[in-house]
Design a protein around this motif. Structure first.
Motif, PDB file in Angstrom:
ATOM      1  N   ASN A   1      22.706  40.039  42.035  1.00  0.00           N
ATOM      2  CA  ASN A   1      22.076  41.077  42.846  1.00  0.00           C
ATOM      3  C   ASN A   1      23.083  42.056  43.442  1.00  0.00           C
ATOM      4  O   ASN A   1      22.694  43.010  44.103  1.00  0.00           O
ATOM      5  CB  ASN A   1      21.240  40.449  43.968  1.00  0.00           C
ATOM      6  CG  ASN A   1      22.077  39.593  44.890  1.00  0.00           C
ATOM      7  OD1 ASN A   1      23.285  39.480  44.705  1.00  0.00           O
ATOM      8  ND2 ASN A   1      21.436  38.966  45.859  1.00  0.00           N
ATOM      9  N   GLN A   2      24.390  41.831  43.236  1.00  0.00           N
ATOM     10  CA  GLN A   2      25.394  42.762  43.739  1.00  0.00           C
ATOM     11  C   GLN A   2      26.010  43.594  42.625  1.00  0.00           C
ATOM     12  O   GLN A   2      26.771  44.513  42.888  1.00  0.00           O
ATOM     13  CB  GLN A   2      26.520  41.992  44.454  1.00  0.00           C
ATOM     14  CG  GLN A   2      26.071  41.292  45.721  1.00  0.00           C
ATOM     15  CD  GLN A   2      27.233  40.601  46.424  1.00  0.00           C
ATOM     16  OE1 GLN A   2      28.367  40.681  45.984  1.00  0.00           O
ATOM     17  NE2 GLN A   2      26.928  39.919  47.499  1.00  0.00           N
ATOM     18  N   ALA A   3      25.706  43.265  41.362  1.00  0.00           N
ATOM     19  CA  ALA A   3      26.396  43.893  40.230  1.00  0.00           C
ATOM     20  C   ALA A   3      26.242  45.396  40.208  1.00  0.00           C
ATOM     21  O   ALA A   3      27.189  46.122  39.894  1.00  0.00           O
ATOM     22  CB  ALA A   3      25.888  43.297  38.926  1.00  0.00           C
ATOM     23  N   LYS A   4      25.046  45.887  40.533  1.00  0.00           N
ATOM     24  CA  LYS A   4      24.810  47.332  40.467  1.00  0.00           C
ATOM     25  C   LYS A   4      25.518  48.083  41.577  1.00  0.00           C
ATOM     26  O   LYS A   4      25.790  49.271  41.447  1.00  0.00           O
ATOM     27  CB  LYS A   4      23.303  47.610  40.529  1.00  0.00           C
ATOM     28  CG  LYS A   4      22.541  47.104  39.306  1.00  0.00           C
ATOM     29  CD  LYS A   4      21.060  47.441  39.424  1.00  0.00           C
ATOM     30  CE  LYS A   4      20.275  46.932  38.218  1.00  0.00           C
ATOM     31  NZ  LYS A   4      18.829  47.242  38.331  1.00  0.00           N
ATOM     32  N   ASP A   5      25.785  47.386  42.673  1.00  0.00           N
ATOM     33  CA  ASP A   5      26.372  48.058  43.827  1.00  0.00           C
ATOM     34  C   ASP A   5      27.890  47.944  43.877  1.00  0.00           C
ATOM     35  O   ASP A   5      28.528  48.575  44.699  1.00  0.00           O
ATOM     36  CB  ASP A   5      25.788  47.475  45.129  1.00  0.00           C
ATOM     37  CG  ASP A   5      24.279  47.646  45.192  1.00  0.00           C
ATOM     38  OD1 ASP A   5      23.800  48.692  44.705  1.00  0.00           O
ATOM     39  OD2 ASP A   5      23.609  46.745  45.729  1.00  0.00           O
TER      40      ASP A   5
ATOM     41  N   GLU B   1      32.374  45.032  39.677  1.00  0.00           N
ATOM     42  CA  GLU B   1      31.534  44.292  38.738  1.00  0.00           C
ATOM     43  C   GLU B   1      31.275  45.126  37.480  1.00  0.00           C
ATOM     44  O   GLU B   1      31.323  44.633  36.361  1.00  0.00           O
ATOM     45  CB  GLU B   1      30.197  43.935  39.406  1.00  0.00           C
ATOM     46  CG  GLU B   1      30.318  42.966  40.564  1.00  0.00           C
ATOM     47  CD  GLU B   1      30.722  41.578  40.118  1.00  0.00           C
ATOM     48  OE1 GLU B   1      30.726  41.317  38.904  1.00  0.00           O
ATOM     49  OE2 GLU B   1      31.051  40.757  40.982  1.00  0.00           O
ATOM     50  N   VAL B   2      31.011  46.418  37.697  1.00  0.00           N
ATOM     51  CA  VAL B   2      30.767  47.305  36.558  1.00  0.00           C
ATOM     52  C   VAL B   2      32.022  47.395  35.693  1.00  0.00           C
ATOM     53  O   VAL B   2      31.970  47.327  34.458  1.00  0.00           O
ATOM     54  CB  VAL B   2      30.347  48.705  37.052  1.00  0.00           C
ATOM     55  CG1 VAL B   2      30.235  49.676  35.883  1.00  0.00           C
ATOM     56  CG2 VAL B   2      29.024  48.623  37.808  1.00  0.00           C
TER      57      VAL B   2
ATOM     58  N   ALA C   1      35.420  45.802  30.906  1.00  0.00           N
ATOM     59  CA  ALA C   1      36.607  45.128  30.392  1.00  0.00           C
ATOM     60  C   ALA C   1      36.230  43.989  29.453  1.00  0.00           C
ATOM     61  O   ALA C   1      36.865  43.783  28.412  1.00  0.00           O
ATOM     62  CB  ALA C   1      37.449  44.605  31.553  1.00  0.00           C
ATOM     63  N   LEU C   2      35.167  43.248  29.811  1.00  0.00           N
ATOM     64  CA  LEU C   2      34.707  42.160  28.957  1.00  0.00           C
ATOM     65  C   LEU C   2      34.231  42.696  27.608  1.00  0.00           C
ATOM     66  O   LEU C   2      34.470  42.097  26.554  1.00  0.00           O
ATOM     67  CB  LEU C   2      33.584  41.390  29.651  1.00  0.00           C
ATOM     68  CG  LEU C   2      34.004  40.512  30.843  1.00  0.00           C
ATOM     69  CD1 LEU C   2      32.783  40.051  31.620  1.00  0.00           C
ATOM     70  CD2 LEU C   2      34.799  39.305  30.349  1.00  0.00           C
ATOM     71  N   LYS C   3      33.574  43.844  27.648  1.00  0.00           N
ATOM     72  CA  LYS C   3      33.114  44.456  26.399  1.00  0.00           C
ATOM     73  C   LYS C   3      34.300  44.854  25.523  1.00  0.00           C
ATOM     74  O   LYS C   3      34.316  44.619  24.310  1.00  0.00           O
ATOM     75  CB  LYS C   3      32.245  45.674  26.691  1.00  0.00           C
ATOM     76  CG  LYS C   3      31.794  46.440  25.434  1.00  0.00           C
ATOM     77  CD  LYS C   3      30.980  47.654  25.794  1.00  0.00           C
ATOM     78  CE  LYS C   3      30.563  48.414  24.530  1.00  0.00           C
ATOM     79  NZ  LYS C   3      31.717  48.930  23.763  1.00  0.00           N
TER      80      LYS C   3
ATOM     81  N   ARG D   1      37.240  39.892  45.845  1.00  0.00           N
ATOM     82  CA  ARG D   1      38.125  38.807  45.438  1.00  0.00           C
ATOM     83  C   ARG D   1      37.560  38.017  44.262  1.00  0.00           C
ATOM     84  O   ARG D   1      38.306  37.536  43.406  1.00  0.00           O
ATOM     85  CB  ARG D   1      38.399  37.873  46.622  1.00  0.00           C
ATOM     86  CG  ARG D   1      39.225  38.543  47.716  1.00  0.00           C
ATOM     87  CD  ARG D   1      39.540  37.582  48.849  1.00  0.00           C
ATOM     88  NE  ARG D   1      40.296  36.418  48.422  1.00  0.00           N
ATOM     89  CZ  ARG D   1      41.610  36.419  48.191  1.00  0.00           C
ATOM     90  NH1 ARG D   1      42.309  37.535  48.349  1.00  0.00           N
ATOM     91  NH2 ARG D   1      42.224  35.313  47.819  1.00  0.00           N
ATOM     92  N   ALA D   2      36.261  37.881  44.204  1.00  0.00           N
ATOM     93  CA  ALA D   2      35.665  37.148  43.091  1.00  0.00           C
ATOM     94  C   ALA D   2      35.912  37.877  41.777  1.00  0.00           C
ATOM     95  O   ALA D   2      36.297  37.277  40.764  1.00  0.00           O
ATOM     96  CB  ALA D   2      34.164  36.960  43.329  1.00  0.00           C
ATOM     97  N   ALA D   3      35.703  39.198  41.786  1.00  0.00           N
ATOM     98  CA  ALA D   3      35.930  39.986  40.578  1.00  0.00           C
ATOM     99  C   ALA D   3      37.403  39.995  40.202  1.00  0.00           C
ATOM    100  O   ALA D   3      37.765  39.874  39.026  1.00  0.00           O
ATOM    101  CB  ALA D   3      35.426  41.410  40.788  1.00  0.00           C
ATOM    102  N   ALA D   4      38.277  40.149  41.205  1.00  0.00           N
ATOM    103  CA  ALA D   4      39.712  40.180  40.940  1.00  0.00           C
ATOM    104  C   ALA D   4      40.188  38.860  40.347  1.00  0.00           C
ATOM    105  O   ALA D   4      40.999  38.837  39.410  1.00  0.00           O
ATOM    106  CB  ALA D   4      40.466  40.489  42.229  1.00  0.00           C
TER     107      ALA D   4
END
Length: 676
Positions: free
Chosen positions: A24-28, A32-33, A38-40, A64-67
């Motif tokens: 629920n935080q990915a769009k904001d 995350e985007v 990068a994964l793609k 921090r989670a994304a990093a």
């Protein structure tokens, strides 16, 4: 896009979300985007290098989670490319993102698979740099940098542990670093401030604090005749733990472990120091700021180092892991639950740890690292428990040869001599009969294990080590009968003059004061250098039976020598080399210039070695006057020179600087058991 590829990408994204990225935080969240992009690039496009560049940017995110996830993926990309940078990414993740437990666990698995640091396979000693000469003295609390103050510019120089790169934080304020002590600079726990000591033009020591860029500079402590050495900052940056010394260089000097407020500079004494001030090498706050640990010399026979613990207000002092052996504090573990110290209680210098709860020792000490050795420069602990330190090796050595003293010609060119300990011995000097060479091996700082008195047989080359009950030895000379050594040393509280038996190592105190002591053949007259009441420097003599002292002559510096018959001294004053009787009288000038001075055993000549080590020219000067002769012997970087009583053989040491290496002990701390 192929179904298989879509499935792979979906799986990677799902794993990322499961590892701590709420959907629920990915769009904001831009991180995350960016992570999805990068994964793609990694999984769909197969562009590993391009993906790494994107992951690097994400790793700088405040998310921090994304990093953390980006670092993990970056390490895996490096693995696929066969790059050693994979280990660096995993190490950074383990070190800096302990709050991202699941991702860190995956990084540890990868490190274990690589067989690198962080693997669950026991303690690992790893050399980080073979040349650490430019690396600082303090590991920052976050474990990211090893920092130092550049005393020429005031810049803060930071070595980044993860990348191996060095950066500067430019000092933007006026700088007047005309005097410094590299060992005593302290960085605040948040890494934003530094405390250090400087000396003003009028000779006053000051304790200063500032931001890393030089802004916010303030003087916390300034008192003429005294100084203060910063040791640590409290976790809240509200005070600095320091060693203070009043009436420095006087017999009534007072040393204290103090707290200095960073708000107003007020000083609170935590503990008086009865041992010599140089004995307190390290003191530090616990991670919660409630306790202070330090090590000092403890009374006993012989006196020995011990680790102490007290509350931050200076109360409730206790000895930790008490033992008759030598113990020296290394620091607190990052979690503040244990103290780590060096000890020779098992016969070698090992690293031990002891658990602390509520300021009290819990259980017996545990051995962590066998045969660590003595003398390493401790930099600190990273949050993951990695222990960083530097080793320093003195370069150079001992040489001998032969010279014709009448012609000045070299008969045997200098040749290196193999000694038990590497590096140049300090203060070599021949025995009165010429059969033995005395010197100090492993010359270094205060404490056992260094400053070893060594007697070397001229006939066999065998080295024999003396073990006097002294914690520091320097300024050595032979007693006229060759049966003992006269030296300055520290037993517990201060520098004093001792006679050391050359066979048994038994010590006898001769006097409290005096530099470069020499004993006359009568066995009761001690000659030495000392400041007078008016501040001038004098050669003095002391009757050891009566304690009566008198001044012989005023000198420019204490580089003098006593004649073999004990009747005269050779000294320097205002650029002239002169001799004078111990009973006084008018000095006789022999030579001009600035030299190290020594008398030949037969009393005929003065050997004068230039203070300039670039040339190290040596002159033979007739003691009764006459034409000096320059010896055909010039060795750059010569540190000491001594002529055998046969006036033929010589020995000298060469100091070629030092080599510094950066090391880390990984997997240093044992895994805590659940519930401990």
């Amino acid at each position: 896009m192929k179904p298989a590829t879509l499935f792979l990408l979906a799986g990677l994204l799902g794993a990322a979300l499961a590892a701590g990225f709420p959907a629920n935080q990915a769009k904001d969240d831009r991180a995350e985007v960016a992570l999805q992009a990068a994964l793609k690039k990694e999984a769909v496009d197969g562009d590993l290098k391009g993906a790494i560049e994107l992951y690097k940017k994400i790793a700088q995110s405040t998310n921090r989670a994304a990093a953390a996830k980006a670092l993990l993926r970056m390490g895996q990309c490096h693995e696929k490319l066969g790059s050693a940078e994979a280990r660096t990414a995993y190490q950074r993740l383990v070190r800096d993102y302990a709050d991202q437990a699941e991702i860190v666990a995956q990084a540890r698995v990868r490190l274990a698979a690589l067989g690198g640091p962080g693997a669950a396979r026991g303690l690992v000693a790893r050399r980080v740099l073979t040349d650490a000469s430019g690396v600082g003295e303090v590991l920052t609390a976050d474990g990211k940098y090893i920092s130092r103050l550049d005393w020429d510019t005031g810049d803060v120089v930071q070595f980044e542990v993860a990348s191996g790169q060095t950066r500067r934080i430019t000092n933007r304020e006026p700088w007047s670093g005309n005097w410094h002590s590299d060992e005593y600079q302290a960085f605040s726990r948040d890494g934003k401030q530094i405390a250090y000591r400087l000396k003003t033009k009028d000779g006053v020591f000051q304790l200063l604090i500032r931001n890393l860029d030089g802004s916010g500079l303030r003087t916390l402590y300034s008192e003429k005749g005294s100084f203060v050495l910063p040791l640590d900052w409290s976790p809240d940056a509200g005070s600095i733990l320091a060693l203070s010394c009043r009436n420095f260089n006087q017999r009534n000097e007072t040393s204290e472990l103090t707290l200095i407020s960073t708000a107003d500079g007020s000083v609170r004494v935590l503990r008086s120091i009865t041992s010599a001030w140089g004995m307190l090498k390290r003191a530090s706050f616990s991670s919660d700021g409630r306790f202070v640990a330090f090590s000092l010399v403890r009374e006993g026979s012989p006196p020995h180092g011990a680790v102490f613990l007290m509350t931050a207000d200076g109360r409730n002092e206790v000895v930790v892991a008490g033992h008759p052996a030598e113990d020296e504090l290394l620091g607190w573990t990052p979690d503040g639950r244990s103290l780590v110290f060096l000890s020779d209680r098992s016969g070698t210098w090992d690293i031990w740890t002891v658990h602390i709860t509520g300021g009290k020792q819990q259980g017996e000490p545990e051995l962590l690292k066998k045969d660590f050795g003595y003398g390493a420069e401790v930099l600190g602990f990273a949050p993951d428990g990695s222990f960083y330190y530097k080793t320093v090796t003195r370069l150079g050595g001992l040489y001998n040869g032969a010279v014709d003293l009448e012609t000045g010609k070299v008969l045997e060119p200098p040749a290196p001599v193999t000694t038990r300990y590497t590096g140049p011995p300090d203060q070599p000097i021949w025995s009165p009969d010429g059969r033995n060479l005395l010197y100090i091996s492993r010359w270094g700082r205060f404490g056992p294990g260094n400053n070893m008195l060594t007697i070397r047989s001229a006939a066999t080359g065998e080295e024999r080590f003396l073990s006097p009950r002294l914690r520091f030895v320097t300024q050595i000379s032979w007693a006229p009968d060759g049966r003992s050594v006269i030296a300055r040393g520290v037993a517990e509280t201060d520098f004093e003059t001792f006679r050391i038996d050359a066979e048994t190592s038994e010590i006898t105190k001769l006097a409290d004061q005096g530099n470069l002591p020499h004993l006359c053949p009568d066995g009761k007259t001690l000659v030495f250098g000392q400041r007078g009441t008016g501040g001038g420097l004098f050669i003095k003599k002391r009757n050891l039976d009566t304690g009566e002292e008198s001044e012989v002559v005023e000198v420019s510096h204490a580089l003098y020598d006593l004649s073999p018959d004990g009747r005269e001294v050779v000294f320097q004053v205002k650029g002239a080399v002169k001799t004078v009787s111990l009973n006084g009288g008018e000095p006789r000038e022999l030579f001009r210039g600035w030299y190290w001075l020594s008398w030949t055993r037969d009393g005929r000549y003065i050997i004068a070695r230039a203070l300039d080590t670039a040339s190290s020219e040596i002159w033979r000067v007739p003691a009764q006057g006459g034409t000096p002769l320059k010896l055909d012997l010039s060795v750059p970087k010569m540190d000491d020179f001594t002529l055998n009583p046969d006036n033929r053989r010589f020995a000298f040491s060469v100091y070629e600087g030092s080599k510094s290496e950066l090391w880390v002990l990984e997997n240093f701390l044992p895994t805590r058991k659940a519930g401990r």
